[in-house]
Design a protein around this motif. Structure first.
Motif, mmCIF file in Angstrom:
data_model
loop_
_atom_site.group_PDB
_atom_site.id
_atom_site.type_symbol
_atom_site.label_atom_id
_atom_site.label_comp_id
_atom_site.label_asym_id
_atom_site.label_seq_id
_atom_site.Cartn_x
_atom_site.Cartn_y
_atom_site.Cartn_z
ATOM 1 N N LEU A 38 2.240 7.917 6.609
ATOM 2 C CA LEU A 38 0.613 8.607 6.444
ATOM 3 C C LEU A 38 -0.766 7.532 5.939
ATOM 4 O O LEU A 38 -1.065 6.974 6.897
ATOM 5 C CB LEU A 38 -0.548 10.297 6.536
ATOM 6 C CG LEU A 38 1.196 10.348 7.296
ATOM 7 C CD1 LEU A 38 0.400 12.472 6.870
ATOM 8 C CD2 LEU A 38 1.082 10.931 9.193
ATOM 9 N N ILE A 39 -0.068 7.133 5.179
ATOM 10 C CA ILE A 39 -0.939 5.808 4.621
ATOM 11 C C ILE A 39 -1.310 4.575 5.551
ATOM 12 O O ILE A 39 -2.898 4.472 5.969
ATOM 13 C CB ILE A 39 -0.491 5.333 3.497
ATOM 14 C CG1 ILE A 39 -0.687 6.073 2.133
ATOM 15 C CG2 ILE A 39 -1.455 4.206 3.107
ATOM 16 C CD1 ILE A 39 -1.789 7.195 1.942
ATOM 17 N N LEU A 40 -0.609 4.506 6.075
ATOM 18 C CA LEU A 40 -0.147 2.978 7.219
ATOM 19 C C LEU A 40 -1.482 3.978 8.407
ATOM 20 O O LEU A 40 -2.109 3.413 9.228
ATOM 21 C CB LEU A 40 0.430 2.950 7.740
ATOM 22 C CG LEU A 40 0.873 1.525 7.097
ATOM 23 C CD1 LEU A 40 2.357 0.797 7.425
ATOM 24 C CD2 LEU A 40 0.128 0.936 6.142
ATOM 25 N N LEU B 74 2.683 11.138 -3.783
ATOM 26 C CA LEU B 74 2.267 11.821 -2.089
ATOM 27 C C LEU B 74 4.180 11.202 -1.894
ATOM 28 O O LEU B 74 4.809 10.419 -2.454
ATOM 29 C CB LEU B 74 1.889 10.792 -1.938
ATOM 30 C CG LEU B 74 1.546 10.424 -0.238
ATOM 31 C CD1 LEU B 74 0.223 12.023 -0.449
ATOM 32 C CD2 LEU B 74 1.388 10.065 0.870
ATOM 33 N N SER B 75 4.362 12.417 -1.519
ATOM 34 C CA SER B 75 5.632 12.518 -0.769
ATOM 35 C C SER B 75 6.096 11.726 0.074
ATOM 36 O O SER B 75 5.418 11.667 0.639
ATOM 37 C CB SER B 75 5.690 14.616 0.174
ATOM 38 O OG SER B 75 6.856 14.557 0.606
ATOM 39 N N LEU B 76 7.344 11.652 -0.001
ATOM 40 C CA LEU B 76 8.382 10.333 0.844
ATOM 41 C C LEU B 76 7.543 11.211 2.092
ATOM 42 O O LEU B 76 7.421 10.019 2.324
ATOM 43 C CB LEU B 76 9.440 10.067 0.698
ATOM 44 C CG LEU B 76 9.756 9.449 -0.814
ATOM 45 C CD1 LEU B 76 11.488 9.295 -1.010
ATOM 46 C CD2 LEU B 76 9.114 8.037 -0.931
ATOM 47 N N ALA B 77 8.185 12.135 2.895
ATOM 48 C CA ALA B 77 7.896 12.048 4.166
ATOM 49 C C ALA B 77 6.005 11.873 4.572
ATOM 50 O O ALA B 77 6.148 11.683 5.838
ATOM 51 C CB ALA B 77 8.270 13.218 4.193
ATOM 52 N N ILE C 253 4.564 -13.637 -3.558
ATOM 53 C CA ILE C 253 3.518 -13.476 -4.901
ATOM 54 C C ILE C 253 3.773 -12.165 -4.892
ATOM 55 O O ILE C 253 3.915 -11.303 -6.220
ATOM 56 C CB ILE C 253 2.452 -14.442 -4.480
ATOM 57 C CG1 ILE C 253 2.510 -15.567 -4.220
ATOM 58 C CG2 ILE C 253 1.397 -14.498 -5.501
ATOM 59 C CD1 ILE C 253 2.160 -16.133 -3.858
ATOM 60 N N ALA C 254 3.392 -11.620 -4.277
ATOM 61 C CA ALA C 254 2.631 -9.072 -4.393
ATOM 62 C C ALA C 254 4.382 -9.119 -5.396
ATOM 63 O O ALA C 254 4.048 -8.392 -6.420
ATOM 64 C CB ALA C 254 2.323 -8.879 -3.502
ATOM 65 N N GLY C 255 5.110 -9.134 -4.721
ATOM 66 C CA GLY C 255 6.309 -8.615 -5.258
ATOM 67 C C GLY C 255 6.836 -8.961 -5.788
ATOM 68 O O GLY C 255 7.277 -8.173 -7.084
ATOM 69 N N TRP C 256 6.739 -10.893 -6.756
ATOM 70 C CA TRP C 256 7.009 -10.806 -7.896
ATOM 71 C C TRP C 256 5.937 -10.252 -9.027
ATOM 72 O O TRP C 256 6.727 -10.271 -10.032
ATOM 73 C CB TRP C 256 6.887 -12.265 -7.912
ATOM 74 C CG TRP C 256 6.930 -13.338 -9.656
ATOM 75 C CD1 TRP C 256 8.552 -13.239 -10.344
ATOM 76 C CD2 TRP C 256 6.355 -13.621 -10.087
ATOM 77 N NE1 TRP C 256 8.202 -13.855 -10.742
ATOM 78 C CE2 TRP C 256 6.979 -14.103 -11.076
ATOM 79 C CE3 TRP C 256 4.894 -14.093 -10.076
ATOM 80 C CZ2 TRP C 256 6.380 -14.911 -12.493
ATOM 81 C CZ3 TRP C 256 4.264 -13.935 -11.177
ATOM 82 C CH2 TRP C 256 5.032 -15.225 -12.488
ATOM 83 N N LEU D 289 0.711 -0.889 -0.192
ATOM 84 C CA LEU D 289 0.087 -0.001 0.179
ATOM 85 C C LEU D 289 0.896 1.211 -0.288
ATOM 86 O O LEU D 289 0.640 2.355 -0.692
ATOM 87 C CB LEU D 289 -1.100 -0.222 1.326
ATOM 88 C CG LEU D 289 -1.926 -1.310 1.495
ATOM 89 C CD1 LEU D 289 -2.762 -0.693 2.695
ATOM 90 C CD2 LEU D 289 -2.323 -1.646 0.100
ATOM 91 N N LEU D 290 1.877 1.074 1.335
ATOM 92 C CA LEU D 290 2.998 1.638 1.352
ATOM 93 C C LEU D 290 3.835 2.423 -0.902
ATOM 94 O O LEU D 290 4.266 3.634 -1.171
ATOM 95 C CB LEU D 290 4.382 2.225 1.722
ATOM 96 C CG LEU D 290 3.059 1.632 3.322
ATOM 97 C CD1 LEU D 290 5.006 1.798 4.162
ATOM 98 C CD2 LEU D 290 2.944 3.099 3.742
ATOM 99 N N LEU D 291 3.830 1.426 -1.477
ATOM 100 C CA LEU D 291 4.094 1.525 -2.690
ATOM 101 C C LEU D 291 3.545 1.952 -4.173
ATOM 102 O O LEU D 291 4.107 2.647 -4.623
ATOM 103 C CB LEU D 291 4.754 0.434 -2.904
ATOM 104 C CG LEU D 291 6.313 -0.162 -2.441
ATOM 105 C CD1 LEU D 291 6.044 -1.419 -2.730
ATOM 106 C CD2 LEU D 291 7.489 0.569 -2.616
ATOM 107 N N ARG D 292 2.534 1.670 -3.222
ATOM 108 C CA ARG D 292 0.904 2.249 -4.201
ATOM 109 C C ARG D 292 0.894 3.670 -3.606
ATOM 110 O O ARG D 292 0.945 4.505 -4.890
ATOM 111 C CB ARG D 292 -0.077 1.011 -4.184
ATOM 112 C CG ARG D 292 -1.245 1.929 -4.921
ATOM 113 C CD ARG D 292 -0.850 1.485 -6.055
ATOM 114 N NE ARG D 292 -1.392 1.228 -7.445
ATOM 115 C CZ ARG D 292 -1.240 0.696 -8.909
ATOM 116 N NH1 ARG D 292 -0.838 1.695 -9.377
ATOM 117 N NH2 ARG D 292 -2.491 0.787 -9.379
ATOM 118 N N ALA D 293 1.349 4.109 -3.112
ATOM 119 C CA ALA D 293 1.158 5.417 -2.502
ATOM 120 C C ALA D 293 2.198 6.292 -2.837
ATOM 121 O O ALA D 293 1.954 7.628 -3.432
ATOM 122 C CB ALA D 293 1.003 5.791 -0.948
#
Length: 400
Positions: free
Chosen positions: A252-254, A245-248, A356-359, A236-240
């Motif tokens: 906040l997504i989580l 969205l700024s890395l900083a 699996i998701a990473g692959w 979810l963070l990678l999708r954000a």
């Protein structure tokens, strides 16, 4: 049973909830900063960080099975749970004192052993302490308070890092305080008035395992397939991050997801005491399917916020519910073993789903990862439908 006649949630359940919250604040305060500390301060490679995390999670999975079974064999759970929390609290100063990878590895492994020791006996203790009519509310309450810790810890970590100019060790020392408070509160939890009798045969014997009937193993299987659909929140963070969205602000997504999760866990736990467990789980799976499809469809702000909200709601609908279903389908004197096996299979499924998701992310693209998650959730939903439709022996225990 009329609402006015339902038993109240015992004080010990509230205490267990606050114990989970305090320990989660302590753990997340450290774990949200630990990878950065290892790489920037200790000079540990990213590969080593990955090995440490993998070993830690694998250790916790194995320990859960044996601690749950041991609590059944002894017929006592509180002492094992206290020891698990105390072991976790003992590790907190070690992170602040660490001068290299060795002490970090030892602290991380001991911490996960502590988590593994307390997990299954604690869930079994909750089931022992409450009447079946409020079991869902009890699990939902503990899960809600636990999730408050999951977002309060990282937020506290950010605030303290800003206040103390990125002094990792000072922040880690602060984590000792809630951990010690958690152990002190755990000592105040009372054993049930009528605890299950100690097992007459070993928990892993054929006679004991045979008593974990078809309804329980269906919950385990459906829970495992369900977990394949909800891979690590890191994606979810990678999708954000893909949304621009700024890395900083990406973490906040989580925080947002856990706020929704914490707010919804108790209401849905309360609801699970008043409706079919299988029906509520089916609705939770449909919410997860919708969340995965939203994440797959786009990365603009609207899709991102909707996906995070749906993901948080599905966690609130299903995590306490699955624990309630395990408690409802397992014999009282085998609940520790039942939770141990359930946690083991769910943990293995989560590790597998993240691989699996990473692959898929690397080979097919981000959207395909979330489409695959929706497909796994649909598969679990079909498994529930088969359970409803499949002819059952006359003496089989049905899913509620």
């Amino acid at each position: 049973m009329p609402l006015t006649h339902r038993p109240r949630i015992p004080t010990s359940i509230w205490l267990l909830g606050f114990v989970s919250m305090l320990m989660d604040i302590s753990s997340e305060l450290i774990h949200s900063l630990l990878p950065l500390f290892m790489v920037t301060t200790l000079g540990i490679s990213v590969f080593t960080v990955g090995v440490i995390e993998g070993l830690a999670e694998a250790t916790a999975l194995v320990v859960k099975v044996f601690s749950g079974a041991l609590s059944d064999y002894w017929g006592k759970r509180k002492g094992i749970v206290v020891f698990g929390y105390a072991l976790g609290a003992f590790t907190k100063p070690l992170f602040a004192l660490a001068g290299g990878a060795g002490l970090v590895i030892a602290a991380r492994l001991i911490d996960r052993v502590g988590k593994g020791i307390r997990g299954a006996p604690r869930d079994a203790l909750i089931a022992d302490l409450v009447a079946p009519e409020v079991r869902g509310a009890a699990f939902g309450l503990r899960q809600s308070l636990d999730t408050v810790g999951a977002f309060a810890g990282p937020l506290l970590g950010v605030a303290l890092m800003l206040l103390w100019a990125n002094d990792f060790r000072a922040v880690f020392w602060v984590a000792v305080i809630p951990a010690m408070l958690a152990v002190a509160l755990m000592l105040c939890v009372k054993e049930p008035d009528s605890p299950p009798a100690a097992l007459q045969s070993p928990p892993f014997s054929r006679a004991s395992l045979k008593r974990l009937g078809a309804a329980y193993w269906w919950v385990v299987v459906i829970g495992g397939v369900f977990t394949l659909a909800r891979f690590s929140e890191a994606f979810l963070l990678l999708r954000a991050q893909q949304s621009g969205l700024s890395l900083a602000y990406v973490p906040l997504i989580l925080v947002a997801m856990n706020v929704v999760y914490a707010a919804s866990a108790y209401p849905f736990g309360w609801l699970s005491d008043r409706m079919s467990h299988a029906t509520l789980l089916a609705w939770g799976l449909m919410v997860l399917i919708a969340g995965n499809l939203v994440f797959a469809h786009g990365t603009d702000d609207a899709h991102l916020l909707m996906g995070v909200a749906l993901w948080g709601v599905h966690m609130g609908m299903t995590q306490g519910l699955l624990a309630t279903m395990v408690a409802a389908t397992a014999p009282a004197d085998l609940r520790g073993t039942a939770f141990g096996f359930f946690n083991l299979l769910s943990g293995v499924a989560l590790l597998l789903s993240s691989v699996i998701a990473g692959w898929l992310w690397d080979t097919q693209g981000a959207a395909f990862t979330f489409y695959a998650g929706a497909a796994f959730a649909l598969l679990a939903l079909l498994g529930l439908l088969l359970r409803w439709m499949w002819p059952q022996p006359a003496d089989a225990q049905p899913l509620k």
